[in-house]
Design a protein around this motif. Structure first.
Motif, PDB file in Angstrom:
ATOM      1  N   GLN A 119       0.830  -1.219   0.000  1.00 10.60           N
ATOM      2  CA  GLN A 119       0.000   0.000   0.000  1.00 10.60           C
ATOM      3  C   GLN A 119       0.860   1.263   0.000  1.00 10.60           C
ATOM      4  O   GLN A 119       0.676   2.187   0.796  1.00 10.60           O
ATOM      5  CB  GLN A 119      -0.963  -0.009   1.200  1.00 10.60           C
ATOM      6  CG  GLN A 119      -1.913  -1.195   1.170  1.00 10.60           C
ATOM      7  CD  GLN A 119      -2.955  -1.187   2.268  1.00 10.60           C
ATOM      8  OE1 GLN A 119      -2.870  -0.419   3.223  1.00 10.60           O
ATOM      9  NE2 GLN A 119      -3.952  -2.023   2.127  1.00 10.60           N
ATOM     10  N   ARG A 120       1.794   1.286  -0.956  1.00 13.31           N
ATOM     11  CA  ARG A 120       2.730   2.405  -1.047  1.00 13.31           C
ATOM     12  C   ARG A 120       2.255   3.515  -1.990  1.00 13.31           C
ATOM     13  O   ARG A 120       2.849   4.594  -2.033  1.00 13.31           O
ATOM     14  CB  ARG A 120       4.098   1.884  -1.515  1.00 13.31           C
ATOM     15  CG  ARG A 120       4.781   0.980  -0.511  1.00 13.31           C
ATOM     16  CD  ARG A 120       5.295   1.729   0.673  1.00 13.31           C
ATOM     17  NE  ARG A 120       6.495   2.491   0.354  1.00 13.31           N
ATOM     18  CZ  ARG A 120       7.037   3.404   1.156  1.00 13.31           C
ATOM     19  NH1 ARG A 120       6.481   3.685   2.316  1.00 13.31           N
ATOM     20  NH2 ARG A 120       8.113   4.050   0.793  1.00 13.31           N
ATOM     21  N   HIS A 121       1.226   3.249  -2.787  1.00 14.64           N
ATOM     22  CA  HIS A 121       0.636   4.273  -3.675  1.00 14.64           C
ATOM     23  C   HIS A 121       1.610   4.822  -4.708  1.00 14.64           C
ATOM     24  O   HIS A 121       1.502   5.974  -5.136  1.00 14.64           O
ATOM     25  CB  HIS A 121       0.032   5.420  -2.851  1.00 14.64           C
ATOM     26  CG  HIS A 121      -0.944   4.921  -1.812  1.00 14.64           C
ATOM     27  ND1 HIS A 121      -2.150   4.355  -2.151  1.00 14.64           N
ATOM     28  CD2 HIS A 121      -0.857   4.863  -0.463  1.00 14.64           C
ATOM     29  CE1 HIS A 121      -2.781   3.987  -1.036  1.00 14.64           C
ATOM     30  NE2 HIS A 121      -2.016   4.278  -0.001  1.00 14.64           N
ATOM     31  N   VAL A 122       2.581   3.993  -5.090  1.00 12.79           N
ATOM     32  CA  VAL A 122       3.456   4.298  -6.226  1.00 12.79           C
ATOM     33  C   VAL A 122       3.638   3.012  -7.029  1.00 12.79           C
ATOM     34  O   VAL A 122       3.423   1.914  -6.503  1.00 12.79           O
ATOM     35  CB  VAL A 122       4.851   4.834  -5.806  1.00 12.79           C
ATOM     36  CG1 VAL A 122       4.775   6.212  -5.200  1.00 12.79           C
ATOM     37  CG2 VAL A 122       5.553   3.872  -4.863  1.00 12.79           C
ATOM     38  N   SER A 123       4.052   3.154  -8.268  1.00 21.42           N
ATOM     39  CA  SER A 123       4.299   1.978  -9.112  1.00 21.42           C
ATOM     40  C   SER A 123       5.799   1.815  -9.323  1.00 21.42           C
ATOM     41  O   SER A 123       6.601   2.680  -8.953  1.00 21.42           O
ATOM     42  CB  SER A 123       3.609   2.164 -10.464  1.00 21.42           C
ATOM     43  OG  SER A 123       4.241   3.219 -11.182  1.00 21.42           O
ATOM     44  N   LYS A 124       6.158   0.722  -9.973  1.00 21.99           N
ATOM     45  CA  LYS A 124       7.557   0.484 -10.334  1.00 21.99           C
ATOM     46  C   LYS A 124       8.059   1.617 -11.227  1.00 21.99           C
ATOM     47  O   LYS A 124       9.147   2.171 -10.993  1.00 21.99           O
ATOM     48  CB  LYS A 124       7.662  -0.859 -11.066  1.00 21.99           C
ATOM     49  CG  LYS A 124       9.056  -1.191 -11.577  1.00 21.99           C
ATOM     50  CD  LYS A 124       9.066  -2.578 -12.229  1.00 21.99           C
ATOM     51  CE  LYS A 124      10.464  -2.937 -12.729  1.00 21.99           C
ATOM     52  NZ  LYS A 124      10.521  -4.324 -13.248  1.00 21.99           N
ATOM     53  N   GLN A 125       7.251   1.991 -12.236  1.00 21.87           N
ATOM     54  CA  GLN A 125       7.671   3.053 -13.151  1.00 21.87           C
ATOM     55  C   GLN A 125       7.815   4.382 -12.422  1.00 21.87           C
ATOM     56  O   GLN A 125       8.767   5.132 -12.653  1.00 21.87           O
ATOM     57  CB  GLN A 125       6.663   3.199 -14.304  1.00 21.87           C
ATOM     58  CG  GLN A 125       7.162   4.092 -15.438  1.00 21.87           C
ATOM     59  CD  GLN A 125       8.465   3.600 -16.055  1.00 21.87           C
ATOM     60  OE1 GLN A 125       8.564   2.444 -16.468  1.00 21.87           O
ATOM     61  NE2 GLN A 125       9.492   4.459 -16.089  1.00 21.87           N
ATOM     62  N   ASP A 126       6.885   4.664 -11.504  1.00 21.89           N
ATOM     63  CA  ASP A 126       6.977   5.889 -10.687  1.00 21.89           C
ATOM     64  C   ASP A 126       8.312   5.931  -9.941  1.00 21.89           C
ATOM     65  O   ASP A 126       8.950   6.986  -9.827  1.00 21.89           O
ATOM     66  CB  ASP A 126       5.854   5.946  -9.635  1.00 21.89           C
ATOM     67  CG  ASP A 126       4.478   6.125 -10.231  1.00 21.89           C
ATOM     68  OD1 ASP A 126       4.373   6.645 -11.359  1.00 21.89           O
ATOM     69  OD2 ASP A 126       3.495   5.748  -9.558  1.00 21.89           O
ATOM     70  N   THR A 127       8.706   4.783  -9.418  1.00 21.41           N
ATOM     71  CA  THR A 127       9.919   4.705  -8.590  1.00 21.41           C
ATOM     72  C   THR A 127      11.169   4.942  -9.429  1.00 21.41           C
ATOM     73  O   THR A 127      12.066   5.706  -9.033  1.00 21.41           O
ATOM     74  CB  THR A 127       9.978   3.346  -7.872  1.00 21.41           C
ATOM     75  OG1 THR A 127       8.728   3.127  -7.186  1.00 21.41           O
ATOM     76  CG2 THR A 127      11.102   3.310  -6.863  1.00 21.41           C
ATOM     77  N   TYR A 128      11.217   4.314 -10.597  1.00 21.89           N
ATOM     78  CA  TYR A 128      12.354   4.554 -11.504  1.00 21.89           C
ATOM     79  C   TYR A 128      12.387   6.030 -11.923  1.00 21.89           C
ATOM     80  O   TYR A 128      13.457   6.655 -11.952  1.00 21.89           O
ATOM     81  CB  TYR A 128      12.241   3.661 -12.743  1.00 21.89           C
ATOM     82  CG  TYR A 128      12.898   2.307 -12.606  1.00 21.89           C
ATOM     83  CD1 TYR A 128      14.219   2.102 -13.014  1.00 21.89           C
ATOM     84  CD2 TYR A 128      12.213   1.219 -12.066  1.00 21.89           C
ATOM     85  CE1 TYR A 128      14.837   0.862 -12.895  1.00 21.89           C
ATOM     86  CE2 TYR A 128      12.820  -0.030 -11.935  1.00 21.89           C
ATOM     87  CZ  TYR A 128      14.124  -0.200 -12.342  1.00 21.89           C
ATOM     88  OH  TYR A 128      14.735  -1.433 -12.225  1.00 21.89           O
ATOM     89  N   ASP A 129      11.213   6.577 -12.248  1.00 19.51           N
ATOM     90  CA  ASP A 129      11.141   7.980 -12.680  1.00 19.51           C
ATOM     91  C   ASP A 129      11.587   8.922 -11.564  1.00 19.51           C
ATOM     92  O   ASP A 129      12.264   9.931 -11.817  1.00 19.51           O
ATOM     93  CB  ASP A 129       9.707   8.333 -13.111  1.00 19.51           C
ATOM     94  CG  ASP A 129       9.298   7.645 -14.406  1.00 19.51           C
ATOM     95  OD1 ASP A 129      10.185   7.110 -15.099  1.00 19.51           O
ATOM     96  OD2 ASP A 129       8.083   7.630 -14.714  1.00 19.51           O
ATOM     97  N   LEU A 130      11.206   8.600 -10.326  1.00 25.67           N
ATOM     98  CA  LEU A 130      11.565   9.436  -9.177  1.00 25.67           C
ATOM     99  C   LEU A 130      13.087   9.495  -9.009  1.00 25.67           C
ATOM    100  O   LEU A 130      13.669  10.580  -8.884  1.00 25.67           O
ATOM    101  CB  LEU A 130      10.918   8.877  -7.908  1.00 25.67           C
ATOM    102  CG  LEU A 130      11.346   9.499  -6.578  1.00 25.67           C
ATOM    103  CD1 LEU A 130      10.881  10.946  -6.475  1.00 25.67           C
ATOM    104  CD2 LEU A 130      10.804   8.699  -5.398  1.00 25.67           C
TER     105      LEU A 130
END
Length: 433
Positions: free
Chosen positions: A265-276
């Protein structure tokens, strides 16, 4: 046993340390002498500030309470008090199990202890702290609590909802500490990037840090415990443009596979994390990212773990910690998931992850050899002065070792230092005077 002496023992994180420092200041204006984390406690009163974050921390806190309970049974201690996260959550159980404790307090009512000792809270001293760290650095807690409800985390159960401190109060505290000789500030919160949302619905972390950076005498500001979802991008401009805001960000990512992030329940995706991570590096060249990752969360497959390993190889975090999942009662994952990953698998994954990081860290630190960096001296230890660069937070990050035979250096002073060699986690250098 020394009369009118109180031993304060702080378990867990730097947020607890700030609470202990506030309490010590109140004790001292009421005529007590305080020692903090003494190796040989000798006071007639002991106060243990506990941690209740994960199983290992709870065990350590309970063992410490039991040690002091034995001292009280043996007549080496008159009074024993317990406060903090563990007693906030388990007060009734602790009262039943450890009757030697005179009184348990939670995380927010600990100043009641003054009244229970027949003393008064001194309003003129409110907000003042007895700094227990070396004088040149201090922790600044800008909020308490957390509105996130990650599946595994007990912090919101313990601390309640996010409450931001008033901005002017924080800035006044920093100004006062600068006047007292503090030069470096570690900014801490359960969720730093949420600062201000409870006040007016907007994130004010960038404004707060910018104003703090403008206070004369503030040499370094370092940011701890950001959250990846809805990251306030304007903060990166402040880190990049303010010379005294360190190119450093502590942001716990926990995992990268979509399967795990969703279950957590982190409310981010794998792609969001790489983009961040990409954006952090793009917006703040040279930034050092500290993160924390978790292995062995319920349902973590080999594929999930392999995605995490690939992510760490790609991200090349300058600083990384990791831990195995521990089920915490009352959390979503404890109530809805089965802790189904065997301990040996959890530990094997942790070992693999940390071995990978050890190699990455060794390569990153080796790249610093030959460079001239600003180093603050924290202490003298044996044949070395021990210092840190702007990329290193106290106690958790690599240190710079400078031979004492070269020159006499002063603790709390910043020196231009040439890095001469490196190890996996530490650097060696020589000062340029």
């Amino acid at each position: 046993m020394k009369k009118n002496t109180i031993d304060i023992i702080t378990m867990g994180c730097s947020k607890n340390l700030v609470d202990s420092e506030l309490l010590m200041s109140q004790f001292e204006v009421n005529g007590y002498k305080c020692t903090h984390d003494s190796k040989k406690p000798q006071g007639e009163i002991a106060v243990i500030n506990t941690c209740g974050f994960i199983e290992a921390a709870k065990e350590e806190s309970i063992n410490t309470i039991l040690e002091f309970a034995q001292a009280k049974d043996e007549g080496r201690l008159n009074k024993l008090f317990v406060m903090g996260c563990l007693s906030q959550r388990y007060q009734k159980e602790l009262e039943a199990e450890i009757p030697q404790v005179d009184k348990f307090y939670g995380k927010f009512n600990y100043k009641q202890l003054l009244q229970d000792l027949g003393k008064a809270e001194v309003k003129a001293c409110d907000g003042k702290r007895h700094i227990t760290t070396p004088r040149h650095y201090a922790y600044i807690k800008i909020s308490e609590g957390c509105d996130r409800h990650c599946a595994y985390c007990a912090i919101p159960i313990i601390t309640g909802k996010h409450v931001s401190r008033p901005m002017q109060e924080i800035l006044d505290e920093v100004s006062q500490l600068v006047a007292d000789g503090t030069k470096e500030f570690q900014i801490i919160a359960q969720e730093l990037t949420y600062y201000g949302v409870d006040i007016d619905g907007n994130r004010h972390i960038a404004e707060l840090i910018s104003k703090m950076a403008d206070i004369p005498g503030v040499k370094w500001i370092r940011l701890h415990y950001a959250y990846p979802a809805h990251f306030p991008w304007e903060l990166l401009k402040v880190i990049r443009e303010k010379d005294n805001v360190c190119n450093y960000l502590d942001i716990a990512l926990q995992h990268v596979s979509d399967n795990m992030l969703q279950k957590m329940q982190r409310h981010v995706s794998k792609q969001d994390t790489y983009d961040l991570v990409s954006k952090l590096r793009e917006e703040v060249p040279g930034i050092h990212i500290r993160t924390t990752l978790m292995v062995g969360f319920p349902g973590e497959t080999d594929e999930d773990f392999n995605e995490l390993m690939a992510f760490v190889k790609w991200a090349r975090f300058e600083r990384m910690g990791a831990f195995t999942y521990s089920e915490e009662e009352g959390t979503y994952s404890a109530e809805h998931y089965t802790d189904d990953i065997p301990e040996d698998v959890k530990n094997s994954r942790l070992d693999q992850l940390m071995a990978l990081q050890q190699n990455i860290s060794a390569e990153i630190e080796a790249e610093k050899v030959g460079k001239v960096m600003t180093v603050v001296i924290d202490r003298k230890e044996g044949d070395y002065y021990i210092g840190r660069t702007e990329y290193c937070s106290p106690e958790v990050d690599p240190e710079v070792l400078i031979p004492t035979v070269e020159k006499q250096l002063r603790v709390g002073t910043f020196y231009k230092t040439k890095i001469t060699s490196s190890e996996e986690f530490d650097l060696y250098g020589t000062t340029l005077l």
